[in-house]
Write a protein that holds these residues in place. Structure first.
Motif, PDB file in Angstrom:
ATOM      1  N   LYS A 306       3.356  -1.099  -6.786  1.00 25.09           N
ATOM      2  CA  LYS A 306       4.576  -1.673  -6.195  1.00 25.09           C
ATOM      3  C   LYS A 306       4.226  -2.783  -5.219  1.00 25.09           C
ATOM      4  CE  LYS A 306       5.709   2.422  -4.716  1.00 25.09           C
ATOM      5  NZ  LYS A 306       4.784   3.280  -5.465  1.00 25.09           N
ATOM      6  N   HIS A 307       5.054  -3.806  -5.250  1.00 28.51           N
ATOM      7  CA  HIS A 307       4.901  -4.923  -4.314  1.00 28.51           C
ATOM      8  C   HIS A 307       6.268  -5.192  -3.713  1.00 28.51           C
ATOM      9  CE1 HIS A 307       3.068  -8.606  -2.721  1.00 28.51           C
ATOM     10  NE2 HIS A 307       4.200  -9.212  -3.022  1.00 28.51           N
ATOM     11  N   TYR A 308       6.364  -5.159  -2.383  1.00 27.63           N
ATOM     12  CA  TYR A 308       7.638  -5.283  -1.681  1.00 27.63           C
ATOM     13  C   TYR A 308       7.852  -6.725  -1.227  1.00 27.63           C
ATOM     14  CZ  TYR A 308       7.502  -0.210  -1.617  1.00 27.63           C
ATOM     15  OH  TYR A 308       7.449   1.107  -1.985  1.00 27.63           O
ATOM     16  N   VAL A 309       9.059  -7.226  -1.486  1.00 25.72           N
ATOM     17  CA  VAL A 309       9.421  -8.602  -1.138  1.00 25.72           C
ATOM     18  C   VAL A 309      10.727  -8.577  -0.359  1.00 25.72           C
ATOM     19  CG1 VAL A 309       9.890 -10.917  -2.008  1.00 25.72           C
ATOM     20  CG2 VAL A 309       8.358  -9.404  -3.288  1.00 25.72           C
ATOM     21  N   THR A 310      10.739  -9.228   0.798  1.00 23.98           N
ATOM     22  CA  THR A 310      11.952  -9.340   1.604  1.00 23.98           C
ATOM     23  C   THR A 310      12.604 -10.695   1.343  1.00 23.98           C
ATOM     24  OG1 THR A 310      11.038  -7.899   3.324  1.00 23.98           O
ATOM     25  CG2 THR A 310      12.887  -9.318   3.942  1.00 23.98           C
ATOM     26  N   LEU A 311      13.887 -10.664   1.009  1.00 27.48           N
ATOM     27  CA  LEU A 311      14.609 -11.878   0.641  1.00 27.48           C
ATOM     28  C   LEU A 311      15.771 -12.127   1.596  1.00 27.48           C
ATOM     29  CD1 LEU A 311      14.868 -11.399  -3.241  1.00 27.48           C
ATOM     30  CD2 LEU A 311      13.201 -12.786  -2.001  1.00 27.48           C
ATOM     31  N   ARG A 312      16.012 -13.406   1.842  1.00 27.85           N
ATOM     32  CA  ARG A 312      17.218 -13.852   2.534  1.00 27.85           C
ATOM     33  C   ARG A 312      18.004 -14.755   1.593  1.00 27.85           C
ATOM     34  NH1 ARG A 312      13.631 -13.279   6.781  1.00 27.85           N
ATOM     35  NH2 ARG A 312      14.511 -12.220   8.629  1.00 27.85           N
ATOM     36  N   SER A 313      19.294 -14.759   1.769  1.00 29.06           N
ATOM     37  CA  SER A 313      20.149 -15.501   0.849  1.00 29.06           C
ATOM     38  C   SER A 313      19.795 -16.986   0.845  1.00 29.06           C
ATOM     39  CB  SER A 313      21.613 -15.326   1.246  1.00 29.06           C
ATOM     40  OG  SER A 313      22.455 -16.055   0.373  1.00 29.06           O
ATOM     41  N   GLY A 314      19.585 -17.525  -0.365  1.00 28.44           N
ATOM     42  CA  GLY A 314      19.352 -18.945  -0.547  1.00 28.44           C
ATOM     43  C   GLY A 314      17.938 -19.410  -0.270  1.00 28.44           C
ATOM     44  N   GLU A 315      17.030 -18.506   0.133  1.00 29.18           N
ATOM     45  CA  GLU A 315      15.651 -18.897   0.430  1.00 29.18           C
ATOM     46  C   GLU A 315      14.751 -18.571  -0.774  1.00 29.18           C
ATOM     47  OE1 GLU A 315      14.223 -17.177   4.019  1.00 29.18           O
ATOM     48  OE2 GLU A 315      15.817 -18.051   5.266  1.00 29.18           O
ATOM     49  N   PRO A 316      14.246 -19.577  -1.474  1.00 23.21           N
ATOM     50  CA  PRO A 316      13.371 -19.316  -2.627  1.00 23.21           C
ATOM     51  C   PRO A 316      12.069 -18.650  -2.176  1.00 23.21           C
ATOM     52  CG  PRO A 316      14.183 -21.582  -2.633  1.00 23.21           C
ATOM     53  CD  PRO A 316      14.501 -21.017  -1.289  1.00 23.21           C
ATOM     54  N   GLN A 317      11.589 -17.724  -2.983  1.00 19.37           N
ATOM     55  CA  GLN A 317      10.327 -17.051  -2.718  1.00 19.37           C
ATOM     56  C   GLN A 317       9.445 -17.144  -3.950  1.00 19.37           C
ATOM     57  OE1 GLN A 317       9.188 -15.695   0.017  1.00 19.37           O
ATOM     58  NE2 GLN A 317      10.772 -14.650   1.178  1.00 19.37           N
ATOM     59  N   HIS A 318       8.195 -17.545  -3.709  1.00 18.15           N
ATOM     60  CA  HIS A 318       7.185 -17.472  -4.763  1.00 18.15           C
ATOM     61  C   HIS A 318       6.368 -16.216  -4.504  1.00 18.15           C
ATOM     62  CE1 HIS A 318       4.391 -18.684  -7.854  1.00 18.15           C
ATOM     63  NE2 HIS A 318       3.383 -18.580  -7.008  1.00 18.15           N
ATOM     64  N   VAL A 319       6.547 -15.216  -5.344  1.00 16.16           N
ATOM     65  CA  VAL A 319       5.968 -13.896  -5.123  1.00 16.16           C
ATOM     66  C   VAL A 319       4.605 -13.808  -5.806  1.00 16.16           C
ATOM     67  CG1 VAL A 319       6.303 -11.409  -5.430  1.00 16.16           C
ATOM     68  CG2 VAL A 319       8.273 -12.901  -5.008  1.00 16.16           C
ATOM     69  N   ILE A 320       3.612 -13.283  -5.088  1.00 15.88           N
ATOM     70  CA  ILE A 320       2.268 -13.093  -5.618  1.00 15.88           C
ATOM     71  C   ILE A 320       1.871 -11.627  -5.454  1.00 15.88           C
ATOM     72  CG2 ILE A 320      -0.162 -13.738  -5.437  1.00 15.88           C
ATOM     73  CD1 ILE A 320       0.674 -16.436  -4.372  1.00 15.88           C
ATOM     74  N   PHE A 321       1.593 -10.968  -6.561  1.00 11.07           N
ATOM     75  CA  PHE A 321       1.170  -9.572  -6.579  1.00 11.07           C
ATOM     76  C   PHE A 321      -0.317  -9.567  -6.957  1.00 11.07           C
ATOM     77  CE2 PHE A 321       2.847  -5.155  -8.106  1.00 11.07           C
ATOM     78  CZ  PHE A 321       1.874  -4.532  -7.348  1.00 11.07           C
TER      79      PHE A 321
END
Length: 374
Positions: A306-321
């Motif tokens: 599992k990899h946890y990602v915190t998101l805010r509305s409208g903010e793009p995230q490039h997720v790396i596991f």
């Protein structure tokens, strides 16, 4: 071969074909997946075409009627209508015994009946042009039912050949690789980072809605990271609550000593047609869990990477596991990187009016000269 012998052979063949049809259509399939389902779907039209042709030939052999006469036409229509209704009833029974009823299958059954009827009529024509035209028409009817399943089979084969690209959502059929247990999905041209389309998923307001990739290349021996781009869009009023991120289950699991540490998400690459977020509470965040599941997975939440990602509305995230986080993810064992089964995205307590745009799900590979890592 005498007429009586021919009719006896048809009498023997017809019950056998009907028995095979009933077994194939009503008995639960021993295998599952898009490939097996598509092959099964391709069998519907030829199966009903065969049943229709055998029935028509048997009746014409037992009680011959002049070609084109009113009795001959009525019999043809009666056989076709009866088998079509039988096909619909079989589909309804499938929905009652654990298999899925399908409108597509019912249409395929009907097109198979039409194909056989066209071929049967062609056999009575004296004109070679007319015969060939009807024979071609029947083949077209069968081909129409094969178009969709063949496209799915081709997409199944691309799962391995496209790797390390895992999902880019450039074709609508690619979405059929995924299972969405809650919510609506489709493609969008907003927040695209690879190609022309991204996935748009609107999860239902439920505790843990998830989208799961059921078909993925199994051998991740050379994988260094699993990466994807994700944007959460909260519609007006979606983030007005003050509820904390995640549920108790996710929070407790994230704090256990065996859970995967959250890696900081890097800035996302430039995206095309970004969707501006609507007014939301500034400190409202959502938690998304990226899961990697292998063939040894036990049916328990801790037995996955599992990899946890915190998101805010409208903010793009490039997720790396990272690789090592995947390997160390399951509790009490190591993830088998040679037998990967599924990849899943789960959002905890999304609330109403949430949309996720996902794109460019891919793996990065180790340099070719590096030795293999367990």
């Amino acid at each position: 071969m005498t007429q009586s012998r021919s009719s006896r052979l048809i009498w023997l063949a017809l019950p056998g074909c009907f028995s095979v049809a009933l077994v194939g259509l009503l008995v639960p399939m021993p295998v599952s997946g898009r490939m097996a389902g598509s092959i099964g779907n391709m069998a519907h039209a030829p199966l009903f075409a065969g049943l229709t042709m055998l029935t028509l030939v048997l009746l014409q052999t037992m009680r011959p009627q002049r070609f084109g006469s009113s009795t001959w036409i009525k019999r043809l229509l009666l056989v076709a209508a009866t088998l079509f209704v039988a096909g619909i009833l079989v589909e309804m029974l499938q929905g009652m015994i654990g298999r899925s009823a399908s409108v597509h299958d019912a249409i395929a059954n009907g097109l198979g009946i039409l194909a056989a009827s066209a071929w049967f009529v062609a056999g009575g024509l004296s004109s070679s042009v007319g015969r060939r035209s009807l024979q071609l028409l029947g083949a077209i009817f069968i081909g129409l039912t094969w178009w969709g399943p063949i496209e799915i089979i081709r997409d199944c084969l691309k799962v391995e050949s496209d790797f390390p690209r895992i999902a880019s959502f450039e074709t609508p059929i690619e979405i059929t690789r995924w299972h969405f247990n809650r919510g609506r999905r489709g493609r969008t041209t907003s927040n695209v980072t690879d190609g022309e389309f991204a996935l748009r998923w609107s999860p239902k307001d439920a505790p843990h809605p998830a989208m799961t990739l059921l078909e993925v290349a199994s051998d991740w021996s050379d994988v260094e990271t699993l990466e994807l781009d994700i944007v959460l869009i909260a519609k007006k009023g979606a983030a007005d609550g003050s509820q904390a991120v995640g549920s108790d289950t996710v929070a407790s699991d994230a704090s256990s000593e065996d859970s995967v540490k959250t890696e900081p998400a890097t800035s996302a690459p430039a995206i095309s047609n970004p969707v501006p977020p609507l007014a939301t509470t500034p400190d409202r965040t959502w938690e998304v869990i990226v899961k990697v599941i292998d063939e040894d997975h036990k049916d328990s939440h801790p037995d996955v990477a599992k990899h946890y990602v915190t998101l805010r509305s409208g903010e793009p995230q490039h997720v790396i596991f990272p690789r090592q986080s995947m390997i160390d993810g399951p509790k009490d064992r190591k993830l088998d990187m040679t037998r990967i089964k599924m990849v899943s995205l789960l959002i905890s307590e999304p609330g109403p009016g949430i949309e996720l745009n996902v794109d460019h799900l891919h793996a990065t590979l180790k340099p070719s000269g590096d030795p293999p890592t367990p």
